[in-house]
Design a protein around this motif. Structure first.
Motif, PDB file in Angstrom:
ATOM      1  N   UNK A  13      27.971  16.352   9.425  1.00 51.79           N
ATOM      2  CA  UNK A  13      27.657  16.436  10.851  1.00 51.79           C
ATOM      3  C   UNK A  13      26.326  17.174  11.045  1.00 51.79           C
ATOM      4  N   UNK A  14      26.184  18.306  10.381  1.00 49.49           N
ATOM      5  CA  UNK A  14      24.951  19.090  10.485  1.00 49.49           C
ATOM      6  C   UNK A  14      23.743  18.272  10.015  1.00 49.49           C
ATOM      7  N   UNK A  15      23.908  17.613   8.889  1.00 50.04           N
ATOM      8  CA  UNK A  15      22.807  16.824   8.336  1.00 50.04           C
ATOM      9  C   UNK A  15      22.425  15.683   9.267  1.00 50.04           C
ATOM     10  N   UNK A  16      23.418  14.971   9.806  1.00 51.70           N
ATOM     11  CA  UNK A  16      23.101  13.819  10.661  1.00 51.70           C
ATOM     12  C   UNK A  16      22.404  14.248  11.949  1.00 51.70           C
ATOM     13  N   UNK A  17      22.893  15.287  12.602  1.00 54.78           N
ATOM     14  CA  UNK A  17      22.230  15.763  13.817  1.00 54.78           C
ATOM     15  C   UNK A  17      20.802  16.202  13.510  1.00 54.78           C
ATOM     16  N   UNK A  18      20.621  16.868  12.384  1.00 55.72           N
ATOM     17  CA  UNK A  18      19.288  17.338  12.000  1.00 55.72           C
ATOM     18  C   UNK A  18      18.342  16.181  11.709  1.00 55.72           C
ATOM     19  N   UNK A  19      18.864  15.105  11.114  1.00 58.08           N
ATOM     20  CA  UNK A  19      18.047  13.910  10.892  1.00 58.08           C
ATOM     21  C   UNK A  19      17.606  13.318  12.226  1.00 58.08           C
ATOM     22  N   UNK A  20      18.538  13.178  13.142  1.00 57.29           N
ATOM     23  CA  UNK A  20      18.227  12.608  14.458  1.00 57.29           C
ATOM     24  C   UNK A  20      17.147  13.422  15.158  1.00 57.29           C
ATOM     25  N   UNK A  21      17.260  14.736  15.077  1.00 55.91           N
ATOM     26  CA  UNK A  21      16.330  15.622  15.771  1.00 55.91           C
ATOM     27  C   UNK A  21      15.023  15.858  15.019  1.00 55.91           C
ATOM     28  N   UNK A  22      14.914  15.334  13.810  1.00 59.14           N
ATOM     29  CA  UNK A  22      13.684  15.493  13.049  1.00 59.14           C
ATOM     30  C   UNK A  22      13.403  16.921  12.640  1.00 59.14           C
ATOM     31  N   UNK A  23      14.462  17.678  12.370  1.00 54.14           N
ATOM     32  CA  UNK A  23      14.307  19.072  11.959  1.00 54.14           C
ATOM     33  C   UNK A  23      14.295  19.140  10.439  1.00 54.14           C
ATOM     34  N   UNK A  24      13.102  19.172   9.863  1.00 56.03           N
ATOM     35  CA  UNK A  24      13.000  19.163   8.401  1.00 56.03           C
ATOM     36  C   UNK A  24      13.639  20.401   7.783  1.00 56.03           C
ATOM     37  N   UNK A  25      13.509  21.537   8.442  1.00 52.16           N
ATOM     38  CA  UNK A  25      14.113  22.770   7.925  1.00 52.16           C
ATOM     39  C   UNK A  25      15.622  22.583   7.756  1.00 52.16           C
ATOM     40  N   UNK A  26      16.268  22.024   8.776  1.00 53.05           N
ATOM     41  CA  UNK A  26      17.723  21.843   8.730  1.00 53.05           C
ATOM     42  C   UNK A  26      18.143  20.671   7.851  1.00 53.05           C
TER      43      UNK A  26
ATOM     44  N   UNK B  92      25.290  21.027   1.758  1.00 52.02           N
ATOM     45  CA  UNK B  92      26.283  19.977   1.528  1.00 52.02           C
ATOM     46  C   UNK B  92      26.543  19.781   0.031  1.00 52.02           C
ATOM     47  N   UNK B  93      25.500  19.844  -0.759  1.00 46.36           N
ATOM     48  CA  UNK B  93      25.677  19.722  -2.214  1.00 46.36           C
ATOM     49  C   UNK B  93      26.526  20.871  -2.745  1.00 46.36           C
ATOM     50  N   UNK B  94      26.286  22.084  -2.217  1.00 46.66           N
ATOM     51  CA  UNK B  94      27.093  23.236  -2.631  1.00 46.66           C
ATOM     52  C   UNK B  94      28.551  23.063  -2.222  1.00 46.66           C
ATOM     53  N   UNK B  95      28.782  22.316  -1.130  1.00 43.11           N
ATOM     54  CA  UNK B  95      30.150  22.064  -0.657  1.00 43.11           C
ATOM     55  C   UNK B  95      30.797  20.895  -1.380  1.00 43.11           C
ATOM     56  N   UNK B  96      30.077  20.308  -2.342  1.00 50.45           N
ATOM     57  CA  UNK B  96      30.658  19.253  -3.155  1.00 50.45           C
ATOM     58  C   UNK B  96      30.234  17.836  -2.815  1.00 50.45           C
ATOM     59  N   UNK B  97      29.306  17.686  -1.886  1.00 48.38           N
ATOM     60  CA  UNK B  97      28.858  16.332  -1.534  1.00 48.38           C
ATOM     61  C   UNK B  97      28.016  15.744  -2.658  1.00 48.38           C
ATOM     62  N   UNK B  98      28.184  14.440  -2.860  1.00 43.28           N
ATOM     63  CA  UNK B  98      27.404  13.741  -3.876  1.00 43.28           C
ATOM     64  C   UNK B  98      26.056  13.324  -3.292  1.00 43.28           C
ATOM     65  N   UNK B  99      25.093  13.128  -4.180  1.00 42.54           N
ATOM     66  CA  UNK B  99      23.794  12.631  -3.741  1.00 42.54           C
ATOM     67  C   UNK B  99      23.938  11.278  -3.052  1.00 42.54           C
ATOM     68  N   UNK B 100      24.820  10.417  -3.584  1.00 37.89           N
ATOM     69  CA  UNK B 100      25.006   9.083  -2.998  1.00 37.89           C
ATOM     70  C   UNK B 100      25.370   9.188  -1.518  1.00 37.89           C
ATOM     71  N   UNK B 101      26.306  10.050  -1.202  1.00 37.11           N
ATOM     72  CA  UNK B 101      26.728  10.185   0.196  1.00 37.11           C
ATOM     73  C   UNK B 101      25.640  10.845   1.048  1.00 37.11           C
TER      74      UNK B 101
ATOM     75  N   UNK C 262      16.637  19.748   5.013  1.00 41.54           N
ATOM     76  CA  UNK C 262      16.576  20.264   3.644  1.00 41.54           C
ATOM     77  C   UNK C 262      17.707  21.263   3.405  1.00 41.54           C
ATOM     78  N   UNK C 263      17.823  22.231   4.293  1.00 40.65           N
ATOM     79  CA  UNK C 263      18.874  23.233   4.140  1.00 40.65           C
ATOM     80  C   UNK C 263      20.260  22.625   4.213  1.00 40.65           C
ATOM     81  N   UNK C 264      20.435  21.643   5.103  1.00 41.07           N
ATOM     82  CA  UNK C 264      21.732  20.982   5.242  1.00 41.07           C
ATOM     83  C   UNK C 264      22.113  20.189   4.009  1.00 41.07           C
ATOM     84  N   UNK C 265      21.154  19.504   3.420  1.00 38.70           N
ATOM     85  CA  UNK C 265      21.435  18.751   2.192  1.00 38.70           C
ATOM     86  C   UNK C 265      21.802  19.705   1.057  1.00 38.70           C
ATOM     87  N   UNK C 266      21.094  20.811   0.957  1.00 36.53           N
ATOM     88  CA  UNK C 266      21.412  21.793  -0.081  1.00 36.53           C
ATOM     89  C   UNK C 266      22.800  22.385   0.134  1.00 36.53           C
TER      90      UNK C 266
END
Length: 151
Positions: free
Chosen positions: A39-52, A60-69, A54-58
């Motif tokens: 949710x955080x990553x998608x909203x940040x993509x829509x809003x064009x917030x590069x800080x969020x 999410x990976x720590x929370x177990x998300x795969x690169x594919x997803x 990048x931070x959101x992807x990192x």
């Protein structure tokens, strides 16, 4: 790149604890952490917030998300790797982030689909996460916080 100023939430000492308290509350509503990260990553993509983004992807990976997803979040409707509950959360995220895009900002169909998968406490968690993310996005994009930098 250089930020226009320090993050406003750090400039005003009372702001950051309040924002972080909202974030903590959103994370304690019973929605799986990986879903909240999407949710955080998608909203940040829509809003064009590069800080969020990048931070959101990192995060999410720590929370177990795969690169594919993570790579597929921007095109989640066409990607087979998301559950129906995650799709409902992502649709709610898009509607609640793009409030001005339609007359009925969050259509009943979007809300009702989310309500099929999440109880009231979980819906509150999602709405708070979407709102806090949009706040972070606006603070960071407006002040041009640098992606990958820390506060």
């Amino acid at each position: 790149m250089q930020a226009r100023m320090s993050n406003p939430a750090t400039v005003l000492p009372e702001a950051l604890p309040a924002v972080l308290a909202l974030l903590k509350a959103a994370r304690n509503g019973g929605v799986p952490q990986p879903t909240l990260e999407l949710v955080h990553l998608r909203a940040s993509q829509i809003n064009g917030c590069s800080y969020c983004v990048v931070g959101g992807a990192q995060s999410a990976r720590k929370a177990g998300e795969s690169d594919e997803r993570l790579f597929a979040v921007a095109a989640w409707r066409e990607a087979p790797c998301f559950t129906d509950a995650e799709r409902a959360a992502l649709a709610l995220t898009e509607a609640a982030t793009r409030l001005a895009d339609r007359e009925d900002a969050v259509p009943d169909a979007v809300w009702d689909e989310a309500a099929k998968h999440y109880d009231e406490k979980q819906l509150a968690s999602l709405v708070l996460m979407i709102g806090v993310t949009n706040l972070f996005n606006r603070l960071n994009a407006t002040t041009r916080q640098v992606a990958g930098a820390t506060w």
